[in-house]
Design a protein around this motif. Structure first.
Motif, PDB file in Angstrom:
ATOM      1  N   LYS A 144     -16.210  10.266 -18.026  1.00 18.82           N
ATOM      2  CA  LYS A 144     -15.841   9.071 -17.271  1.00 18.82           C
ATOM      3  C   LYS A 144     -16.608   9.006 -15.954  1.00 18.82           C
ATOM      4  O   LYS A 144     -17.008   7.926 -15.521  1.00 18.82           O
ATOM      5  CB  LYS A 144     -14.335   9.053 -17.015  1.00 18.82           C
ATOM      6  CG  LYS A 144     -13.550   8.646 -18.248  1.00 18.82           C
ATOM      7  CD  LYS A 144     -12.093   8.461 -17.937  1.00 18.82           C
ATOM      8  CE  LYS A 144     -11.961   7.277 -17.017  1.00 18.82           C
ATOM      9  NZ  LYS A 144     -10.643   7.071 -16.478  1.00 18.82           N
ATOM     10  N   GLN A 150     -12.700   4.680 -20.657  1.00 16.94           N
ATOM     11  CA  GLN A 150     -11.765   5.676 -21.185  1.00 16.94           C
ATOM     12  C   GLN A 150     -11.979   5.868 -22.683  1.00 16.94           C
ATOM     13  O   GLN A 150     -12.048   6.991 -23.170  1.00 16.94           O
ATOM     14  CB  GLN A 150     -10.322   5.251 -20.899  1.00 16.94           C
ATOM     15  CG  GLN A 150      -9.285   6.285 -21.305  1.00 16.94           C
ATOM     16  CD  GLN A 150      -9.300   7.512 -20.423  1.00 16.94           C
ATOM     17  OE1 GLN A 150      -9.591   7.435 -19.248  1.00 16.94           O
ATOM     18  NE2 GLN A 150      -8.969   8.657 -20.998  1.00 16.94           N
ATOM     19  N   GLN A 197     -13.342   9.314 -24.427  1.00 22.19           N
ATOM     20  CA  GLN A 197     -12.558  10.056 -25.405  1.00 22.19           C
ATOM     21  C   GLN A 197     -13.298  10.187 -26.725  1.00 22.19           C
ATOM     22  O   GLN A 197     -13.313  11.259 -27.331  1.00 22.19           O
ATOM     23  CB  GLN A 197     -11.186   9.403 -25.589  1.00 22.19           C
ATOM     24  CG  GLN A 197     -10.299   9.653 -24.388  1.00 22.19           C
ATOM     25  CD  GLN A 197      -8.886   9.167 -24.555  1.00 22.19           C
ATOM     26  OE1 GLN A 197      -8.302   8.733 -23.593  1.00 22.19           O
ATOM     27  NE2 GLN A 197      -8.315   9.250 -25.740  1.00 22.19           N
ATOM     28  N   ASN A 257      -7.989   0.163 -22.158  1.00 21.27           N
ATOM     29  CA  ASN A 257      -8.501   1.357 -21.481  1.00 21.27           C
ATOM     30  C   ASN A 257      -7.493   1.878 -20.467  1.00 21.27           C
ATOM     31  O   ASN A 257      -7.292   3.090 -20.352  1.00 21.27           O
ATOM     32  CB  ASN A 257      -9.832   1.057 -20.782  1.00 21.27           C
ATOM     33  CG  ASN A 257     -11.011   1.154 -21.712  1.00 21.27           C
ATOM     34  OD1 ASN A 257     -11.172   2.134 -22.417  1.00 21.27           O
ATOM     35  ND2 ASN A 257     -11.831   0.118 -21.725  1.00 21.27           N
ATOM     36  N   ARG A 258      -6.869   0.988 -19.737  1.00 18.03           N
ATOM     37  CA  ARG A 258      -5.897   1.398 -18.708  1.00 18.03           C
ATOM     38  C   ARG A 258      -4.716   2.119 -19.338  1.00 18.03           C
ATOM     39  O   ARG A 258      -4.314   3.194 -18.883  1.00 18.03           O
ATOM     40  CB  ARG A 258      -5.419   0.183 -17.924  1.00 18.03           C
ATOM     41  CG  ARG A 258      -4.491   0.542 -16.787  1.00 18.03           C
ATOM     42  CD  ARG A 258      -4.105  -0.715 -15.979  1.00 18.03           C
ATOM     43  NE  ARG A 258      -3.351  -0.388 -14.810  1.00 18.03           N
ATOM     44  CZ  ARG A 258      -2.059  -0.051 -14.809  1.00 18.03           C
ATOM     45  NH1 ARG A 258      -1.406   0.013 -15.944  1.00 18.03           N
ATOM     46  NH2 ARG A 258      -1.436   0.236 -13.684  1.00 18.03           N
ATOM     47  N   ARG A 294      -5.729   5.504 -20.617  1.00 24.08           N
ATOM     48  CA  ARG A 294      -5.880   6.447 -19.503  1.00 24.08           C
ATOM     49  C   ARG A 294      -4.521   6.977 -19.067  1.00 24.08           C
ATOM     50  O   ARG A 294      -4.344   8.171 -18.836  1.00 24.08           O
ATOM     51  CB  ARG A 294      -6.611   5.769 -18.348  1.00 24.08           C
ATOM     52  CG  ARG A 294      -6.933   6.703 -17.209  1.00 24.08           C
ATOM     53  CD  ARG A 294      -7.762   6.029 -16.115  1.00 24.08           C
ATOM     54  NE  ARG A 294      -7.046   4.915 -15.486  1.00 24.08           N
ATOM     55  CZ  ARG A 294      -7.376   3.636 -15.587  1.00 24.08           C
ATOM     56  NH1 ARG A 294      -8.448   3.276 -16.268  1.00 24.08           N
ATOM     57  NH2 ARG A 294      -6.677   2.703 -15.001  1.00 24.08           N
TER      58      ARG A 294
END
Length: 116
Positions: A33, A39, A43, A95-96, A99
């Motif tokens: 990142k 994210q 991953q 993504n948030r 995360r």
């Protein structure tokens, strides 16, 4: 400094993976990142990194007699199914949120290890 991190972070990732059994993703995801990946990209990229690292670790551990291959093999079919489910879920999660889930899982894992 960046060149040093390009060597140190993969070394730490491999060492953590070998010590803790695929725990290298905990190092690899934040490192990737920092290189500008989202994210999801971090991953997914960490998984690609961890595959050969995990294979080498497993071979070395097996050669030293440190695990029961029969038990390991029993996990593979359901692990693959879980992987496919996780991949489908990843497409639907932001993504948030991903995360946040990743961070909560790391916190949960850390607390569980401390208490056991």
């Amino acid at each position: 400094m960046r060149a040093i991190l390009n060597v140190i972070l993969p070394l730490v990732t491999g060492a953590v993976n070998a010590l803790f059994g695929a725990g290298g993703g905990i190092v690899a995801v934040p490192a990737l990142k920092r290189r500008g990946l989202s994210q999801k990209q971090a991953q997914a990229s960490a998984l690609a990194v961890m595959l050969p690292v995990s294979i080498v670790s497993a071979i070395v551990y097996y050669m030293r007699g440190n695990y029961d291959i029969t038990e390991a093999i029993r996990f593979i079919p359901f692990g693959v199914i879980g992987c496919l489910i996780g991949n489908r879920l990843m497409k639907k999660v932001s993504n948030r949120l991903l995360r946040i889930i990743f961070a909560l899982f790391m916190i949960y894992s850390g607390i569980r290890m401390i208490l056991r």
